[in-house]
Design a protein around this motif. Sequence first.
Motif, PDB file in Angstrom:
ATOM      1  N   ILE A   1      43.234  87.087 -49.590  1.00 43.14           N
ATOM      2  CA  ILE A   1      42.555  85.845 -49.202  1.00 43.14           C
ATOM      3  C   ILE A   1      43.244  85.209 -48.002  1.00 43.14           C
ATOM      4  O   ILE A   1      42.585  84.651 -47.121  1.00 43.14           O
TER       5      ILE A   1
ATOM      6  N   THR B   1      33.254  85.807 -52.245  1.00 41.96           N
ATOM      7  CA  THR B   1      34.374  85.655 -53.167  1.00 41.96           C
ATOM      8  C   THR B   1      35.140  86.967 -53.236  1.00 41.96           C
ATOM      9  O   THR B   1      34.544  88.045 -53.310  1.00 41.96           O
ATOM     10  N   ASN B   2      36.452  86.881 -53.207  1.00 38.86           N
ATOM     11  CA  ASN B   2      37.301  88.063 -53.250  1.00 38.86           C
ATOM     12  C   ASN B   2      37.143  88.771 -54.593  1.00 38.86           C
ATOM     13  O   ASN B   2      37.213  88.142 -55.650  1.00 38.86           O
ATOM     14  N   THR B   3      36.940  90.092 -54.535  1.00 41.20           N
ATOM     15  CA  THR B   3      36.726  90.879 -55.754  1.00 41.20           C
ATOM     16  C   THR B   3      37.972  90.927 -56.621  1.00 41.20           C
ATOM     17  O   THR B   3      37.891  90.878 -57.861  1.00 41.20           O
TER      18      THR B   3
ATOM     19  N   ILE C   1      38.199  87.891 -58.828  1.00 39.82           N
ATOM     20  CA  ILE C   1      37.324  87.974 -59.993  1.00 39.82           C
ATOM     21  C   ILE C   1      37.939  88.891 -61.049  1.00 39.82           C
ATOM     22  O   ILE C   1      37.951  88.568 -62.244  1.00 39.82           O
TER      23      ILE C   1
ATOM     24  N   GLU D   1      38.481  84.869 -47.275  1.00 44.78           N
ATOM     25  CA  GLU D   1      37.456  84.831 -48.308  1.00 44.78           C
ATOM     26  C   GLU D   1      37.715  83.662 -49.256  1.00 44.78           C
ATOM     27  O   GLU D   1      38.794  83.093 -49.277  1.00 44.78           O
ATOM     28  N   SER D   2      36.718  83.348 -50.062  1.00 40.90           N
ATOM     29  CA  SER D   2      36.919  82.328 -51.082  1.00 40.90           C
ATOM     30  C   SER D   2      37.404  83.000 -52.355  1.00 40.90           C
ATOM     31  O   SER D   2      37.374  84.216 -52.478  1.00 40.90           O
ATOM     32  N   GLY D   3      37.846  82.205 -53.327  1.00 36.99           N
ATOM     33  CA  GLY D   3      38.324  82.738 -54.591  1.00 36.99           C
ATOM     34  C   GLY D   3      39.790  82.476 -54.843  1.00 36.99           C
ATOM     35  O   GLY D   3      40.369  83.070 -55.747  1.00 36.99           O
ATOM     36  N   ASP D   4      40.387  81.589 -54.058  1.00 35.41           N
ATOM     37  CA  ASP D   4      41.811  81.287 -54.241  1.00 35.41           C
ATOM     38  C   ASP D   4      42.054  80.648 -55.608  1.00 35.41           C
ATOM     39  O   ASP D   4      43.047  80.942 -56.268  1.00 35.41           O
TER      40      ASP D   4
ATOM     41  N   LEU E   1      40.263  81.164 -58.340  1.00 39.75           N
ATOM     42  CA  LEU E   1      40.138  82.207 -59.353  1.00 39.75           C
ATOM     43  C   LEU E   1      41.406  83.039 -59.437  1.00 39.75           C
ATOM     44  O   LEU E   1      41.865  83.391 -60.525  1.00 39.75           O
TER      45      LEU E   1
END
Length: 156
Positions: free
Chosen positions: A98, A69-71, A74, A103-106, A108
Amino acid sequence: MTDLPPGNPGEQPQLPPDPYQQQPYQGPGPYGQPQPYGPPPPYGAEQPYGQQPYGSQPYGPQYVVAPPTNTMAILAIVFAFIFSPLAIVFGHMAKNQIKVSGESGDGLATAGLILGYVFTGLSVAICLCYGVFMVGICGTAGMAGLIDPTPSPYGY
């Protein structure tokens, strides 16, 4: 005259199989191939070409690793509740990272952006309303004579 099926005169006609006759169980085998009912073959027994022993997998268990997950994403969601203008900055940075890194976290990052914009807008609206209220109070007090517009004789 009776109608007889074509063929040799003394030959018995072929009958369809009896559907009530018990057939051996043909469950799914490896790779979707039918497997006859019965115990698995003994360990080390030779298998026909292309079949694996009962319960084995061809190359071991296959693990799927999720991308990290992209920092910044978060941080965007966290700072939406702490200091919302920073959430907007981190959210846009996370979206760009992203796209490049995969990476994942789009989700968020999007949630951080939306909350950052909403909370920043609410903060600005509250500050403006408070400012207008204070100007109104001061203007009303001055017009009512509660605030003396003449300077003090003592210089302060």
